[in-house]
Scaffold this motif. Sequence first.
Motif, PDB file in Angstrom:
ATOM      1  N   GLN A 183    -105.852  78.127 -28.758  1.00 26.11           N
ATOM      2  CA  GLN A 183    -104.600  77.459 -29.086  1.00 26.11           C
ATOM      3  C   GLN A 183    -104.460  77.265 -30.592  1.00 26.11           C
ATOM      4  OE1 GLN A 183    -102.304  76.781 -26.628  1.00 26.11           O
ATOM      5  NE2 GLN A 183    -100.914  76.397 -28.338  1.00 26.11           N
ATOM      6  N   GLU A 220     -93.428  61.268 -29.220  1.00 22.30           N
ATOM      7  CA  GLU A 220     -94.161  60.874 -28.018  1.00 22.30           C
ATOM      8  C   GLU A 220     -93.653  61.618 -26.788  1.00 22.30           C
ATOM      9  OE1 GLU A 220     -92.740  58.800 -30.137  1.00 22.30           O
ATOM     10  OE2 GLU A 220     -94.513  57.960 -31.138  1.00 22.30           O
ATOM     11  N   GLU A 260     -94.871  65.251 -26.885  1.00 20.78           N
ATOM     12  CA  GLU A 260     -96.287  65.328 -26.516  1.00 20.78           C
ATOM     13  C   GLU A 260     -96.480  65.141 -25.014  1.00 20.78           C
ATOM     14  OE1 GLU A 260     -99.078  65.987 -28.632  1.00 20.78           O
ATOM     15  OE2 GLU A 260     -97.319  66.733 -29.715  1.00 20.78           O
ATOM     16  N   ARG A 261     -95.718  64.218 -24.445  1.00 19.94           N
ATOM     17  CA  ARG A 261     -95.822  63.969 -23.005  1.00 19.94           C
ATOM     18  C   ARG A 261     -95.364  65.184 -22.200  1.00 19.94           C
ATOM     19  NH1 ARG A 261     -93.157  59.755 -23.085  1.00 19.94           N
ATOM     20  NH2 ARG A 261     -91.158  60.342 -22.149  1.00 19.94           N
ATOM     21  N   LEU A 294     -95.292  68.289 -23.254  1.00 17.41           N
ATOM     22  CA  LEU A 294     -96.257  69.374 -23.447  1.00 17.41           C
ATOM     23  C   LEU A 294     -97.478  69.174 -22.554  1.00 17.41           C
ATOM     24  CD1 LEU A 294     -96.120  69.757 -27.338  1.00 17.41           C
ATOM     25  CD2 LEU A 294     -95.395  71.474 -25.675  1.00 17.41           C
ATOM     26  N   GLU A 295     -97.949  67.946 -22.469  1.00 19.20           N
ATOM     27  CA  GLU A 295     -99.126  67.648 -21.644  1.00 19.20           C
ATOM     28  C   GLU A 295     -98.860  67.928 -20.170  1.00 19.20           C
ATOM     29  OE1 GLU A 295    -101.936  63.790 -20.563  1.00 19.20           O
ATOM     30  OE2 GLU A 295    -100.664  63.747 -22.351  1.00 19.20           O
ATOM     31  N   ARG A 296     -97.646  67.624 -19.722  1.00 20.42           N
ATOM     32  CA  ARG A 296     -97.283  67.829 -18.317  1.00 20.42           C
ATOM     33  C   ARG A 296     -96.736  69.234 -18.076  1.00 20.42           C
ATOM     34  NH1 ARG A 296     -93.239  62.978 -17.405  1.00 20.42           N
ATOM     35  NH2 ARG A 296     -92.962  64.024 -15.385  1.00 20.42           N
ATOM     36  N   ARG A 297     -96.683  70.054 -19.120  1.00 20.99           N
ATOM     37  CA  ARG A 297     -96.217  71.436 -19.067  1.00 20.99           C
ATOM     38  C   ARG A 297     -94.758  71.530 -18.631  1.00 20.99           C
ATOM     39  NH1 ARG A 297    -100.224  74.511 -20.385  1.00 20.99           N
ATOM     40  NH2 ARG A 297     -99.192  76.469 -19.837  1.00 20.99           N
ATOM     41  N   GLU A 307     -93.477  74.306 -22.482  1.00 20.07           N
ATOM     42  CA  GLU A 307     -94.618  75.193 -22.738  1.00 20.07           C
ATOM     43  C   GLU A 307     -94.309  76.045 -23.957  1.00 20.07           C
ATOM     44  OE1 GLU A 307     -96.957  78.943 -20.608  1.00 20.07           O
ATOM     45  OE2 GLU A 307     -95.602  77.676 -19.427  1.00 20.07           O
TER      46      GLU A 307
END
Length: 313
Positions: free
Chosen positions: A172, A193, A196-197, A199-202, A205
Amino acid sequence: MAPKGLELLFGPNDQNIKFLESVLNVRVDARGGDLIIHGEDADIEAFERLLDDFATLVEEGRPPSERDLRLVLRQIAEDRSYSLREHFRIGTLNPAGKKVVMARSANQLRYIQAMERSDLVFAIGPAGTGKTYLAVAMAVQMLMNKRVNRIILTRPAVEAGEKLGFLPGDLQEKVDPYLRPLYDALYDIMDYERVERFLERRIIEIAPLAFMRGRTLGDSFIILDEGQNTTSEQMKMFLTRIGLDSKVVVTGDITQIDLPPGKRSGLVEARELLSGIEGIEFIYFTERDVVRHPLVKSIIKAYEERNKKVLME
Protein backbone atom coordinates in the motif's frame (compact mmCIF):
# COMPACT_ATOMS: atom_id res chain seq x y z
CA MET A 1 -41.94 45.74 -13.37
CA ALA A 2 -38.52 44.86 -12.03
CA PRO A 3 -38.22 41.27 -10.79
CA LYS A 4 -37.86 40.33 -7.16
CA GLY A 5 -34.32 40.49 -5.78
CA LEU A 6 -33.19 43.08 -8.28
CA GLU A 7 -31.35 45.06 -5.62
CA LEU A 8 -29.15 42.01 -5.01
CA LEU A 9 -28.47 41.72 -8.72
CA PHE A 10 -27.48 45.39 -9.01
CA GLY A 11 -24.98 45.03 -6.15
CA PRO A 12 -23.18 47.81 -4.26
CA ASN A 13 -22.95 51.02 -6.29
CA ASP A 14 -24.61 49.15 -9.19
CA GLN A 15 -21.34 47.28 -9.82
CA ASN A 16 -23.04 44.10 -11.00
CA ILE A 17 -25.42 45.83 -13.39
CA LYS A 18 -22.53 47.77 -14.91
CA PHE A 19 -20.70 44.49 -15.44
CA LEU A 20 -23.87 43.07 -17.03
CA GLU A 21 -24.14 46.00 -19.37
CA SER A 22 -20.55 45.47 -20.50
CA VAL A 23 -20.80 41.72 -21.15
CA LEU A 24 -24.29 41.71 -22.68
CA ASN A 25 -23.98 44.91 -24.73
CA VAL A 26 -27.08 46.53 -23.22
CA ARG A 27 -27.89 49.71 -21.35
CA VAL A 28 -30.19 49.48 -18.35
CA ASP A 29 -32.25 52.38 -17.00
CA ALA A 30 -34.04 51.95 -13.66
CA ARG A 31 -37.04 54.28 -13.36
CA GLY A 32 -39.01 53.76 -10.18
CA GLY A 33 -40.09 50.14 -10.16
CA ASP A 34 -39.46 49.64 -13.88
CA LEU A 35 -36.46 48.65 -15.94
CA ILE A 36 -35.91 49.93 -19.46
CA ILE A 37 -33.38 47.91 -21.46
CA HIS A 38 -31.69 49.26 -24.58
CA GLY A 39 -29.80 47.12 -27.06
CA GLU A 40 -30.11 44.54 -29.83
CA ASP A 41 -33.02 42.09 -29.60
CA ALA A 42 -30.79 39.08 -28.89
CA ASP A 43 -28.93 40.97 -26.15
CA ILE A 44 -32.18 42.18 -24.56
CA GLU A 45 -33.60 38.64 -24.65
CA ALA A 46 -30.49 37.26 -22.92
CA PHE A 47 -30.74 39.97 -20.26
CA GLU A 48 -34.45 39.31 -19.63
CA ARG A 49 -33.81 35.57 -19.32
CA LEU A 50 -31.06 36.32 -16.82
CA LEU A 51 -33.43 38.50 -14.78
CA ASP A 52 -36.06 35.74 -14.70
CA ASP A 53 -33.50 33.14 -13.65
CA PHE A 54 -32.11 35.40 -10.94
CA ALA A 55 -35.59 36.14 -9.56
CA THR A 56 -36.34 32.40 -9.43
CA LEU A 57 -33.14 31.69 -7.49
CA VAL A 58 -33.97 34.49 -5.02
CA GLU A 59 -37.49 33.12 -4.51
CA GLU A 60 -35.98 29.68 -3.84
CA GLY A 61 -33.81 31.25 -1.13
CA ARG A 62 -30.44 30.79 -2.82
CA PRO A 63 -29.30 34.00 -4.48
CA PRO A 64 -25.82 33.65 -6.00
CA SER A 65 -22.88 35.49 -4.54
CA GLU A 66 -21.35 38.34 -6.51
CA ARG A 67 -18.29 36.24 -7.36
CA ASP A 68 -20.35 33.28 -8.59
CA LEU A 69 -22.68 35.58 -10.48
CA ARG A 70 -19.81 37.17 -12.37
CA LEU A 71 -18.44 33.73 -13.20
CA VAL A 72 -21.74 32.74 -14.84
CA LEU A 73 -22.08 36.10 -16.57
CA ARG A 74 -18.80 35.46 -18.37
CA GLN A 75 -20.22 32.16 -19.61
CA ILE A 76 -23.38 33.89 -20.80
CA ALA A 77 -21.29 36.48 -22.64
CA GLU A 78 -19.69 33.64 -24.62
CA ASP A 79 -22.83 31.52 -25.00
CA ARG A 80 -26.17 33.33 -24.79
CA SER A 81 -28.03 30.03 -24.32
CA TYR A 82 -26.19 29.41 -21.04
CA SER A 83 -28.67 29.37 -18.15
CA LEU A 84 -28.07 31.01 -14.78
CA ARG A 85 -30.81 28.86 -13.28
CA GLU A 86 -29.39 25.57 -14.59
CA HIS A 87 -25.92 26.52 -13.45
CA PHE A 88 -26.97 26.90 -9.82
CA ARG A 89 -29.59 24.14 -9.80
CA ILE A 90 -27.69 21.41 -11.63
CA GLY A 91 -24.11 22.63 -11.51
CA THR A 92 -23.93 22.97 -7.72
CA LEU A 93 -23.06 19.93 -5.59
CA ASN A 94 -23.02 19.66 -1.81
CA PRO A 95 -21.59 16.16 -1.49
CA ALA A 96 -21.04 15.71 2.24
CA GLY A 97 -22.05 18.98 3.90
CA LYS A 98 -18.44 20.15 4.20
CA LYS A 99 -17.96 22.07 0.97
CA VAL A 100 -20.16 23.26 -1.89
CA VAL A 101 -18.70 22.31 -5.27
CA MET A 102 -19.80 24.35 -8.25
CA ALA A 103 -19.30 24.17 -12.00
CA ARG A 104 -16.90 26.89 -13.08
CA SER A 105 -17.44 26.69 -16.84
CA ALA A 106 -19.98 25.58 -19.41
CA ASN A 107 -18.06 22.35 -20.00
CA GLN A 108 -17.98 21.59 -16.28
CA LEU A 109 -21.78 22.01 -16.18
CA ARG A 110 -22.13 19.66 -19.16
CA TYR A 111 -19.85 17.20 -17.35
CA ILE A 112 -22.05 17.19 -14.24
CA GLN A 113 -25.14 16.71 -16.39
CA ALA A 114 -23.47 13.84 -18.27
CA MET A 115 -22.55 12.05 -15.02
CA GLU A 116 -26.16 12.35 -13.90
CA ARG A 117 -27.72 10.85 -17.00
CA SER A 118 -25.13 8.40 -18.40
CA ASP A 119 -23.59 5.27 -16.93
CA LEU A 120 -20.20 5.76 -18.64
CA VAL A 121 -18.59 9.18 -19.11
CA PHE A 122 -15.15 9.99 -20.52
CA ALA A 123 -13.71 13.38 -19.51
CA ILE A 124 -10.77 14.37 -21.71
CA GLY A 125 -8.73 17.55 -21.36
CA PRO A 126 -5.73 19.26 -19.76
CA ALA A 127 -4.80 19.33 -16.09
CA GLY A 128 -6.64 21.75 -13.84
CA THR A 129 -10.02 21.55 -15.57
CA GLY A 130 -11.77 19.78 -12.68
CA LYS A 131 -12.15 16.38 -14.37
CA THR A 132 -11.16 14.31 -11.34
CA TYR A 133 -12.37 16.67 -8.63
CA LEU A 134 -15.91 16.97 -10.02
CA ALA A 135 -16.10 13.20 -10.54
CA VAL A 136 -15.11 12.60 -6.91
CA ALA A 137 -17.66 15.19 -5.75
CA MET A 138 -20.40 13.52 -7.79
CA ALA A 139 -19.38 10.10 -6.47
CA VAL A 140 -19.54 11.29 -2.85
CA GLN A 141 -22.92 12.94 -3.43
CA MET A 142 -24.37 9.77 -4.95
CA LEU A 143 -22.95 7.72 -2.08
CA MET A 144 -24.40 10.02 0.58
CA ASN A 145 -27.76 10.02 -1.25
CA LYS A 146 -27.66 6.19 -1.30
CA ARG A 147 -27.71 6.04 -5.08
CA VAL A 148 -24.63 3.78 -4.93
CA ASN A 149 -23.27 1.63 -2.12
CA ARG A 150 -19.57 2.32 -2.59
CA ILE A 151 -16.96 4.38 -4.40
CA ILE A 152 -13.99 2.86 -6.22
CA LEU A 153 -11.14 5.14 -7.28
CA THR A 154 -8.33 3.78 -9.39
CA ARG A 155 -5.30 4.88 -11.40
CA PRO A 156 -2.69 3.09 -13.48
CA ALA A 157 0.64 3.09 -11.63
CA VAL A 158 2.77 4.66 -14.35
CA GLU A 159 5.91 6.68 -13.69
CA ALA A 160 5.55 10.18 -15.15
CA GLY A 161 9.01 10.35 -16.70
CA GLU A 162 10.93 9.71 -13.47
CA LYS A 163 12.61 6.48 -12.45
CA LEU A 164 11.40 6.04 -8.89
CA GLY A 165 13.11 2.72 -8.24
CA PHE A 166 12.03 0.44 -5.42
CA LEU A 167 9.90 2.42 -3.00
CA PRO A 168 10.14 1.50 0.70
CA GLY A 169 7.29 0.07 2.77
CA ASP A 170 4.51 -2.45 2.23
CA LEU A 171 2.46 -2.74 -0.97
CA GLN A 172 0.00 0.00 0.00
CA GLU A 173 2.83 2.39 0.84
CA LYS A 174 4.48 1.65 -2.51
CA VAL A 175 1.39 2.54 -4.57
CA ASP A 176 0.04 5.41 -2.43
CA PRO A 177 2.19 8.07 -4.18
CA TYR A 178 0.46 7.24 -7.46
CA LEU A 179 -2.98 7.53 -5.83
CA ARG A 180 -2.36 10.62 -3.68
CA PRO A 181 -4.37 13.03 -5.90
CA LEU A 182 -7.47 10.90 -5.31
CA TYR A 183 -6.96 11.05 -1.54
CA ASP A 184 -6.48 14.82 -1.78
CA ALA A 185 -9.82 15.28 -3.54
CA LEU A 186 -11.63 13.09 -1.00
CA TYR A 187 -10.19 14.88 2.02
CA ASP A 188 -11.09 18.24 0.52
CA ILE A 189 -14.72 17.22 -0.02
CA MET A 190 -15.34 15.09 3.11
CA ASP A 191 -14.31 15.29 6.75
CA TYR A 192 -11.08 13.43 7.45
CA GLU A 193 -12.67 11.13 10.04
CA ARG A 194 -15.49 10.12 7.68
CA VAL A 195 -13.05 9.37 4.85
CA GLU A 196 -10.93 7.21 7.16
CA ARG A 197 -14.01 5.38 8.41
CA PHE A 198 -15.27 4.71 4.89
CA LEU A 199 -11.83 3.53 3.78
CA GLU A 200 -11.61 1.17 6.75
CA ARG A 201 -15.04 -0.28 5.99
CA ARG A 202 -14.20 -0.40 2.25
CA ILE A 203 -17.18 1.78 1.40
CA ILE A 204 -14.52 3.81 -0.39
CA GLU A 205 -11.71 1.89 -2.08
CA ILE A 206 -8.61 3.45 -3.64
CA ALA A 207 -6.39 1.02 -5.52
CA PRO A 208 -4.12 0.70 -8.56
CA LEU A 209 -5.79 -0.36 -11.78
CA ALA A 210 -4.14 -3.79 -11.69
CA PHE A 211 -6.23 -4.59 -8.59
CA MET A 212 -9.43 -4.39 -10.68
CA ARG A 213 -8.63 -7.50 -12.73
CA GLY A 214 -11.07 -10.39 -12.28
CA ARG A 215 -13.65 -8.35 -10.36
CA THR A 216 -17.23 -7.34 -11.13
CA LEU A 217 -17.93 -3.87 -9.78
CA GLY A 218 -21.66 -3.46 -9.16
CA ASP A 219 -23.72 -0.78 -7.38
CA SER A 220 -20.67 1.48 -7.35
CA PHE A 221 -19.41 4.83 -8.58
CA ILE A 222 -16.11 3.98 -10.25
CA ILE A 223 -13.52 6.54 -11.35
CA LEU A 224 -10.53 5.66 -13.50
CA ASP A 225 -8.18 8.62 -13.30
CA GLU A 226 -5.24 9.28 -15.65
CA GLY A 227 -6.87 7.05 -18.23
CA GLN A 228 -4.40 8.14 -20.91
CA ASN A 229 -1.78 6.00 -19.16
CA THR A 230 -3.71 2.76 -19.56
CA THR A 231 -2.75 0.39 -22.33
CA SER A 232 -5.36 -0.88 -24.75
CA GLU A 233 -5.54 -4.15 -22.80
CA GLN A 234 -5.90 -2.40 -19.44
CA MET A 235 -8.71 -0.15 -20.66
CA LYS A 236 -10.63 -3.12 -22.06
CA MET A 237 -10.11 -5.01 -18.79
CA PHE A 238 -11.37 -2.05 -16.75
CA LEU A 239 -14.44 -1.31 -18.86
CA THR A 240 -15.54 -4.94 -18.78
CA ARG A 241 -15.51 -4.86 -14.94
CA ILE A 242 -18.66 -2.69 -14.89
CA GLY A 243 -21.46 -4.38 -12.97
CA LEU A 244 -25.16 -3.62 -12.63
CA ASP A 245 -26.31 -0.28 -11.18
CA SER A 246 -22.85 1.27 -11.50
CA LYS A 247 -21.66 4.64 -12.77
CA VAL A 248 -18.22 4.92 -14.37
CA VAL A 249 -16.13 7.99 -15.15
CA VAL A 250 -12.81 7.84 -17.01
CA THR A 251 -10.63 10.94 -16.93
CA GLY A 252 -7.45 11.72 -18.80
CA ASP A 253 -5.28 14.12 -20.76
CA ILE A 254 -4.25 12.64 -24.10
CA THR A 255 -1.48 15.25 -24.47
CA GLN A 256 0.35 13.83 -21.42
CA ILE A 257 0.79 10.12 -22.10
CA ASP A 258 3.56 8.52 -20.02
CA LEU A 259 3.43 5.03 -21.54
CA PRO A 260 6.61 3.42 -22.90
CA PRO A 261 7.29 3.84 -26.64
CA GLY A 262 5.23 1.44 -28.72
CA LYS A 263 2.37 1.21 -26.21
CA ARG A 264 -0.89 2.71 -27.44
CA SER A 265 -3.04 4.66 -24.99
CA GLY A 266 -6.23 2.85 -24.03
CA LEU A 267 -8.01 6.19 -23.68
CA VAL A 268 -7.12 7.24 -27.23
CA GLU A 269 -8.35 3.89 -28.54
CA ALA A 270 -11.55 4.00 -26.46
CA ARG A 271 -12.36 7.42 -27.91
CA GLU A 272 -12.13 5.97 -31.40
CA LEU A 273 -14.06 2.77 -30.66
CA LEU A 274 -16.81 3.92 -28.30
CA SER A 275 -17.86 7.35 -29.59
CA GLY A 276 -21.47 7.28 -30.69
CA ILE A 277 -22.56 4.36 -28.50
CA GLU A 278 -25.79 5.16 -26.64
CA GLY A 279 -25.25 5.49 -22.90
CA ILE A 280 -21.61 6.60 -23.30
CA GLU A 281 -20.71 10.31 -23.30
CA PHE A 282 -17.46 12.13 -24.05
CA ILE A 283 -16.86 15.57 -22.52
CA TYR A 284 -13.92 17.58 -23.84
CA PHE A 285 -12.20 20.32 -21.84
CA THR A 286 -9.80 23.04 -23.03
CA GLU A 287 -7.48 25.54 -21.38
CA ARG A 288 -10.50 27.84 -20.99
CA ASP A 289 -11.88 25.43 -18.36
CA VAL A 290 -8.76 25.55 -16.17
CA VAL A 291 -9.57 26.60 -12.59
CA ARG A 292 -6.03 26.66 -11.21
CA HIS A 293 -3.64 29.61 -11.15
CA PRO A 294 -4.27 31.90 -14.16
CA LEU A 295 -0.79 31.11 -15.46
CA VAL A 296 -1.81 27.48 -16.01
CA LYS A 297 -4.11 28.50 -18.88
CA SER A 298 -1.26 30.35 -20.57
CA ILE A 299 1.12 27.44 -20.05
CA ILE A 300 -1.31 24.92 -21.55
CA LYS A 301 -2.02 27.18 -24.51
CA ALA A 302 1.71 27.67 -25.17
CA TYR A 303 2.32 23.92 -25.26
CA GLU A 304 -0.70 23.36 -27.52
CA GLU A 305 0.56 25.96 -29.99
CA ARG A 306 4.02 24.36 -29.94
CA ASN A 307 2.48 20.94 -30.69
CA LYS A 308 0.51 22.38 -33.60
CA LYS A 309 3.69 23.82 -35.10
CA VAL A 310 5.46 20.47 -34.76
CA LEU A 311 2.60 18.70 -36.57
CA MET A 312 2.71 21.25 -39.41
CA GLU A 313 6.46 20.89 -39.96
